[in-house]
Design a protein around this motif. Structure first.
Motif, PDB file in Angstrom:
ATOM      1  N   ARG A   1      39.478 -12.688 -32.054  1.00  0.00           N
ATOM      2  CA  ARG A   1      38.588 -11.844 -32.346  1.00  0.00           C
ATOM      3  C   ARG A   1      37.503 -12.549 -32.997  1.00  0.00           C
ATOM      4  N   LEU A   2      36.206 -12.414 -31.867  1.00  0.00           N
ATOM      5  CA  LEU A   2      35.395 -12.821 -31.895  1.00  0.00           C
ATOM      6  C   LEU A   2      34.452 -12.152 -31.950  1.00  0.00           C
ATOM      7  N   SER A   3      32.614 -12.402 -32.621  1.00  0.00           N
ATOM      8  CA  SER A   3      31.123 -11.377 -32.588  1.00  0.00           C
ATOM      9  C   SER A   3      31.224 -11.994 -31.153  1.00  0.00           C
ATOM     10  N   THR A   4      30.140 -11.715 -30.216  1.00  0.00           N
ATOM     11  CA  THR A   4      30.138 -12.032 -29.506  1.00  0.00           C
ATOM     12  C   THR A   4      28.709 -12.871 -29.447  1.00  0.00           C
ATOM     13  N   LYS A   5      28.050 -13.510 -30.496  1.00  0.00           N
ATOM     14  CA  LYS A   5      27.821 -14.893 -30.865  1.00  0.00           C
ATOM     15  C   LYS A   5      28.596 -16.106 -30.581  1.00  0.00           C
ATOM     16  N   GLY A   6      30.377 -15.425 -31.296  1.00  0.00           N
ATOM     17  CA  GLY A   6      31.074 -16.676 -31.205  1.00  0.00           C
ATOM     18  C   GLY A   6      31.705 -17.171 -29.896  1.00  0.00           C
ATOM     19  N   ILE A   7      31.449 -16.002 -29.130  1.00  0.00           N
ATOM     20  CA  ILE A   7      32.114 -16.070 -27.708  1.00  0.00           C
ATOM     21  C   ILE A   7      31.141 -17.387 -27.250  1.00  0.00           C
ATOM     22  N   ARG A   8      29.445 -16.258 -27.390  1.00  0.00           N
ATOM     23  CA  ARG A   8      28.971 -17.870 -27.101  1.00  0.00           C
ATOM     24  C   ARG A   8      28.666 -19.292 -27.288  1.00  0.00           C
ATOM     25  N   THR A   9      29.161 -19.213 -28.458  1.00  0.00           N
ATOM     26  CA  THR A   9      29.120 -20.390 -29.148  1.00  0.00           C
ATOM     27  C   THR A   9      30.726 -21.168 -28.159  1.00  0.00           C
ATOM     28  N   ILE A  10      31.248 -20.856 -28.360  1.00  0.00           N
ATOM     29  CA  ILE A  10      32.719 -20.955 -27.511  1.00  0.00           C
ATOM     30  C   ILE A  10      32.518 -21.919 -25.704  1.00  0.00           C
ATOM     31  N   ASP A  11      31.483 -21.008 -25.451  1.00  0.00           N
ATOM     32  CA  ASP A  11      31.148 -21.452 -24.028  1.00  0.00           C
ATOM     33  C   ASP A  11      30.390 -22.905 -24.456  1.00  0.00           C
ATOM     34  N   SER A  12      29.603 -23.009 -25.254  1.00  0.00           N
ATOM     35  CA  SER A  12      28.784 -23.822 -25.139  1.00  0.00           C
ATOM     36  C   SER A  12      29.491 -25.509 -26.269  1.00  0.00           C
ATOM     37  N   ILE A  13      30.198 -24.762 -27.382  1.00  0.00           N
ATOM     38  CA  ILE A  13      31.159 -26.101 -27.863  1.00  0.00           C
ATOM     39  C   ILE A  13      32.352 -26.461 -27.225  1.00  0.00           C
ATOM     40  N   GLY A  14      33.316 -25.564 -26.594  1.00  0.00           N
ATOM     41  CA  GLY A  14      34.264 -25.622 -25.947  1.00  0.00           C
ATOM     42  C   GLY A  14      35.901 -25.580 -26.267  1.00  0.00           C
ATOM     43  N   VAL A  15      36.273 -24.506 -26.114  1.00  0.00           N
ATOM     44  CA  VAL A  15      37.461 -24.005 -27.086  1.00  0.00           C
ATOM     45  C   VAL A  15      38.147 -24.456 -27.914  1.00  0.00           C
ATOM     46  N   GLU A  16      38.282 -26.211 -27.451  1.00  0.00           N
ATOM     47  CA  GLU A  16      38.831 -27.049 -28.665  1.00  0.00           C
ATOM     48  C   GLU A  16      38.749 -27.048 -29.958  1.00  0.00           C
ATOM     49  N   ALA A  17      37.304 -27.311 -30.115  1.00  0.00           N
ATOM     50  CA  ALA A  17      36.164 -27.282 -30.888  1.00  0.00           C
ATOM     51  C   ALA A  17      36.472 -26.784 -32.144  1.00  0.00           C
ATOM     52  N   ALA A  18      35.939 -24.903 -31.370  1.00  0.00           N
ATOM     53  CA  ALA A  18      36.026 -24.151 -31.806  1.00  0.00           C
ATOM     54  C   ALA A  18      37.274 -23.659 -32.631  1.00  0.00           C
ATOM     55  N   VAL A  19      38.209 -23.847 -31.881  1.00  0.00           N
ATOM     56  CA  VAL A  19      39.716 -23.944 -32.492  1.00  0.00           C
ATOM     57  C   VAL A  19      39.810 -24.332 -33.809  1.00  0.00           C
ATOM     58  N   ALA A  20      39.144 -25.841 -33.942  1.00  0.00           N
ATOM     59  CA  ALA A  20      39.211 -26.756 -34.753  1.00  0.00           C
ATOM     60  C   ALA A  20      38.344 -26.290 -36.158  1.00  0.00           C
ATOM     61  N   ARG A  21      37.460 -26.098 -35.393  1.00  0.00           N
ATOM     62  CA  ARG A  21      36.633 -25.525 -36.798  1.00  0.00           C
ATOM     63  C   ARG A  21      36.849 -24.292 -37.376  1.00  0.00           C
ATOM     64  N   ILE A  22      38.133 -22.970 -36.482  1.00  0.00           N
ATOM     65  CA  ILE A  22      38.394 -21.488 -37.292  1.00  0.00           C
ATOM     66  C   ILE A  22      40.157 -23.017 -37.986  1.00  0.00           C
ATOM     67  N   ARG A  23      40.379 -23.103 -37.788  1.00  0.00           N
ATOM     68  CA  ARG A  23      41.285 -24.335 -38.618  1.00  0.00           C
ATOM     69  C   ARG A  23      40.475 -24.883 -39.685  1.00  0.00           C
ATOM     70  N   ALA A  24      39.394 -24.746 -39.837  1.00  0.00           N
ATOM     71  CA  ALA A  24      39.049 -26.121 -40.678  1.00  0.00           C
ATOM     72  C   ALA A  24      38.489 -24.981 -41.847  1.00  0.00           C
ATOM     73  N   ARG A  25      38.697 -23.455 -41.228  1.00  0.00           N
ATOM     74  CA  ARG A  25      38.075 -22.502 -42.324  1.00  0.00           C
ATOM     75  C   ARG A  25      39.353 -21.954 -43.340  1.00  0.00           C
ATOM     76  N   GLY A  26      40.663 -22.377 -43.089  1.00  0.00           N
ATOM     77  CA  GLY A  26      41.861 -21.974 -43.212  1.00  0.00           C
ATOM     78  C   GLY A  26      42.538 -21.034 -42.788  1.00  0.00           C
ATOM     79  N   VAL A  27      42.118 -20.307 -40.977  1.00  0.00           N
ATOM     80  CA  VAL A  27      42.446 -19.069 -40.609  1.00  0.00           C
ATOM     81  C   VAL A  27      43.755 -19.715 -39.745  1.00  0.00           C
ATOM     82  N   ARG A  28      44.748 -19.052 -39.467  1.00  0.00           N
ATOM     83  CA  ARG A  28      45.738 -19.619 -38.714  1.00  0.00           C
ATOM     84  C   ARG A  28      45.624 -18.790 -37.821  1.00  0.00           C
ATOM     85  N   ILE A  29      45.824 -19.689 -36.831  1.00  0.00           N
ATOM     86  CA  ILE A  29      46.151 -19.381 -35.332  1.00  0.00           C
ATOM     87  C   ILE A  29      47.173 -19.200 -34.960  1.00  0.00           C
TER      88      ILE A  29
END
Length: 78
Positions: free
Chosen positions: A50-78
């Motif tokens: 569940r992403l904001s449109t800015k979050g979608i653009r961030t994933i387009d630039s950094i990649g899904v692997e790095a984004a999932v790592a950031r999400i998990r670092a915040r303590g969110v379970r995927i």
């Protein structure tokens, strides 16, 4: 459903509606939240985020692997 982005942490903002007569009533500014499904090659599965449109653009630039790592670092379970 909570209106917050899993990646950026964007949450609703609050303010006032101001009428023509300048009366003020409460309002809520919701972020533009979208549900998007990405293929996660390292785990060989799809993840639904569940992403904001800015979050979608961030994933387009950094990649899904790095984004999932950031999400998990915040303590969110995927």
């Amino acid at each position: 459903m909570s209106a917050h982005c899993m990646l950026t942490g964007t949450k609703p903002g609050f303010g006032n509606r101001v009428s023509h007569s300048h009366r003020r009533t409460s309002r809520r500014f919701d972020p533009n939240i979208q549900t998007k499904r990405y293929w996660l090659p390292s785990e060989n599965r799809h993840v639904r985020l569940r992403l904001s449109t800015k979050g979608i653009r961030t994933i387009d630039s950094i990649g899904v692997e790095a984004a999932v790592a950031r999400i998990r670092a915040r303590g969110v379970r995927i």
